[in-house]
Design a protein around this motif. Structure first.
Motif, PDB file in Angstrom:
ATOM      1  N   CYS A  96       0.826  -1.211   0.000  1.00  0.00           N
ATOM      2  CA  CYS A  96       0.000   0.000   0.000  1.00  0.00           C
ATOM      3  C   CYS A  96       0.856   1.254   0.000  1.00  0.00           C
ATOM      4  CB  CYS A  96      -0.924   0.009   1.216  1.00  0.00           C
ATOM      5  SG  CYS A  96      -2.002   1.470   1.284  1.00  0.00           S
ATOM      6  N   GLU A  97       0.491   2.191  -0.851  1.00  0.00           N
ATOM      7  CA  GLU A  97       1.218   3.457  -0.925  1.00  0.00           C
ATOM      8  C   GLU A  97       1.224   4.166   0.430  1.00  0.00           C
ATOM      9  OE1 GLU A  97       3.195   5.574  -2.272  1.00  0.00           O
ATOM     10  OE2 GLU A  97       3.622   4.171  -3.885  1.00  0.00           O
ATOM     11  N   VAL A 121       1.083  -7.507   4.685  1.00  0.00           N
ATOM     12  CA  VAL A 121       0.801  -6.120   4.311  1.00  0.00           C
ATOM     13  C   VAL A 121       2.070  -5.314   4.555  1.00  0.00           C
ATOM     14  CG1 VAL A 121      -1.684  -6.206   4.742  1.00  0.00           C
ATOM     15  CG2 VAL A 121      -0.150  -5.558   6.597  1.00  0.00           C
ATOM     16  N   THR A 122       2.377  -4.403   3.647  1.00  0.00           N
ATOM     17  CA  THR A 122       3.575  -3.580   3.800  1.00  0.00           C
ATOM     18  C   THR A 122       3.349  -2.219   3.172  1.00  0.00           C
ATOM     19  OG1 THR A 122       5.992  -3.605   3.605  1.00  0.00           O
ATOM     20  CG2 THR A 122       4.732  -4.310   1.669  1.00  0.00           C
ATOM     21  N   GLU A 285      10.889  -7.091  -3.236  1.00  0.00           N
ATOM     22  CA  GLU A 285      10.937  -7.551  -1.853  1.00  0.00           C
ATOM     23  C   GLU A 285       9.579  -8.078  -1.389  1.00  0.00           C
ATOM     24  OE1 GLU A 285      11.964  -5.747   2.549  1.00  0.00           O
ATOM     25  OE2 GLU A 285      13.316  -5.284   0.888  1.00  0.00           O
ATOM     26  N   THR A 286       8.517  -7.430  -1.810  1.00  0.00           N
ATOM     27  CA  THR A 286       7.182  -7.905  -1.455  1.00  0.00           C
ATOM     28  C   THR A 286       6.935  -9.306  -2.011  1.00  0.00           C
ATOM     29  OG1 THR A 286       6.315  -5.643  -1.386  1.00  0.00           O
ATOM     30  CG2 THR A 286       4.710  -7.430  -1.628  1.00  0.00           C
ATOM     31  N   VAL A 294       6.472 -14.917   4.920  1.00  0.00           N
ATOM     32  CA  VAL A 294       6.567 -13.973   6.033  1.00  0.00           C
ATOM     33  C   VAL A 294       5.519 -12.876   5.852  1.00  0.00           C
ATOM     34  CG1 VAL A 294       8.993 -14.460   6.435  1.00  0.00           C
ATOM     35  CG2 VAL A 294       8.354 -12.609   4.882  1.00  0.00           C
ATOM     36  N   LEU A 295       5.159 -12.214   6.961  1.00  0.00           N
ATOM     37  CA  LEU A 295       4.031 -11.296   6.946  1.00  0.00           C
ATOM     38  C   LEU A 295       4.424  -9.823   6.952  1.00  0.00           C
ATOM     39  CD1 LEU A 295       1.560 -13.160   9.338  1.00  0.00           C
ATOM     40  CD2 LEU A 295       1.830 -13.364   6.859  1.00  0.00           C
ATOM     41  N   GLU A 296       5.725  -9.532   6.894  1.00  0.00           N
ATOM     42  CA  GLU A 296       6.167  -8.140   6.774  1.00  0.00           C
ATOM     43  C   GLU A 296       7.495  -8.103   6.040  1.00  0.00           C
ATOM     44  OE1 GLU A 296       7.374  -6.235  10.580  1.00  0.00           O
ATOM     45  OE2 GLU A 296       6.925  -8.188  11.473  1.00  0.00           O
ATOM     46  N   CYS A 297       7.790  -6.947   5.448  1.00  0.00           N
ATOM     47  CA  CYS A 297       9.026  -6.794   4.696  1.00  0.00           C
ATOM     48  C   CYS A 297      10.122  -6.233   5.599  1.00  0.00           C
ATOM     49  CB  CYS A 297       8.812  -5.856   3.513  1.00  0.00           C
ATOM     50  SG  CYS A 297       7.804  -6.564   2.189  1.00  0.00           S
TER      51      CYS A 297
END
Length: 330
Positions: A96-97, A121-122, A285-286, A294-297
């Motif tokens: 998301c921006e 989500v990142t 990376e996403t 994994v759930l975050e970057c």
């Protein structure tokens, strides 16, 4: 991995161009699969222009497509909370921006919900993912300018013709749109501040148009930041040490680093590696993190998104700036 773009504005077109350039460069880890807009004709035009397979006149319809893997959200700040939650509810991973939401409460609610759904989500704050971030870090850790004491950063554009910048209903203002880059620059260099003070000028609708921000650390370090939606600036970031200083060209997309000693002599200069658009790093990376489960970057951990939003909450409280979309109903 199939990408869907939610929104069909200018920034969405940059993302589409990025993925197309990645594919042309031989990176086929991501594919432009779908775009959704509020009007079908706009979605069809965007898809045709950018070589996208599917067009949808409804966000919900796109998210119901079982072949869609993750979504890039390119709508105004005011809509991010609702749109991220909609994507997560359909089991879609999200890039998301910035600004990720409009306040820290919304961020924390989304992160809890995404974790419960097992969805990544990142935040797409591109400077966090770019190689120049590590290059700047290497210069500073080398001791070239000694102990770090202070930094300044500015980012100003003349963008008040854009409705999303000037109305509170769209979470407008300089802070969430350009000030967020100055805050990220300070956080990447100095970490989390211990104190924050801000002042602003406002338009007739009550949103900030120009911001002056001071961050303080208990060990004596300081950051002085400026952001504006009605001026043009050099966009520089300068980091001051007791043996010299570093000048970063364009904190919004760093293009060069110049290192000066205490006698103001240029002792080192580095340029940005070639880019496709600069967005390719956050996309890669996403995709990599989704594949790894994994759930975050790592380049933009959730705790950093929370910290930045909490800081902007404090600043808006000091500036008496409020948005209609502050609640958890979006």
């Amino acid at each position: 991995m199939n990408l869907g773009i939610l929104g069909a504005g200018r920034i969405a077109a940059v993302m589409a161009d990025t993925v197309n350039k990645m594919n042309k460069a031989g990176d086929n880890s991501v594919k432009l699969y779908a775009v959704a807009a509020r009007e079908m004709e706009r979605a069809k035009t965007f898809a045709s222009t950018n070589g996208i397979q599917k067009a949808f006149g409804s966000y919900e319809d796109m998210l119901c497509d079982s072949n869609l893997d993750f979504v890039y959200i390119a709508t105004p700040h005011s809509h991010h909370y609702r749109h991220i939650k909609l994507c997560v509810n359909h089991g879609k991973h999200v890039l998301c921006e910035k600004a990720f939401t409009v306040n820290a409460r919304q961020v924390e609610d989304i992160l809890r919900y995404a974790k419960s759904k097992g969805v990544l989500v990142t935040e797409a704050i591109w400077t966090r993912y770019q190689p120049m971030r590590q290059m700047i870090g290497n210069v500073l850790s080398s001791g070239a300018i000694g102990n770090l004491k202070m930094l300044t950063a500015n980012l100003c554009y003349t963008i008040t013709e854009k409705e999303r910048i000037v109305v509170p209903e769209l979470a407008g203002g300089a802070l969430l749109d350009v000030g967020v880059y100055t805050l990220n620059f300070a956080a990447m260099v100095f970490g989390h501040a211990d104190g924050v003070q801000g002042m602003c000028t406002k338009n007739s609708k009550g949103v900030d148009i120009s911001d002056s921000i001071t961050l303080l650390w208990n060990d004596g370090r300081m950051a002085v930041l400026n952001a504006s939606a009605e001026a043009v600036s050099d966009r520089s970031g300068i980091i001051y040490g007791d043996k010299g200083f570093v000048v970063v060209e364009n904190i919004n997309n760093p293009q060069g680093i110049k290192v000066y000693d205490r006698d103001y002599k240029l002792v080192d200069e580095q340029v940005c590696p070639p880019q496709l658009t600069g967005y390719e790093y956050e996309v890669a990376e996403t995709v990599r993190c989704i594949n790894d489960g994994v759930l975050e970057c790592p380049s933009m951990p959730h705790e950093e998104t929370i910290y930045l939003m909490e800081t902007m909450d404090h600043l808006r409280a000091q500036m008496s700036i409020h948005y209609p979309c502050e609640g958890l109903d979006g």
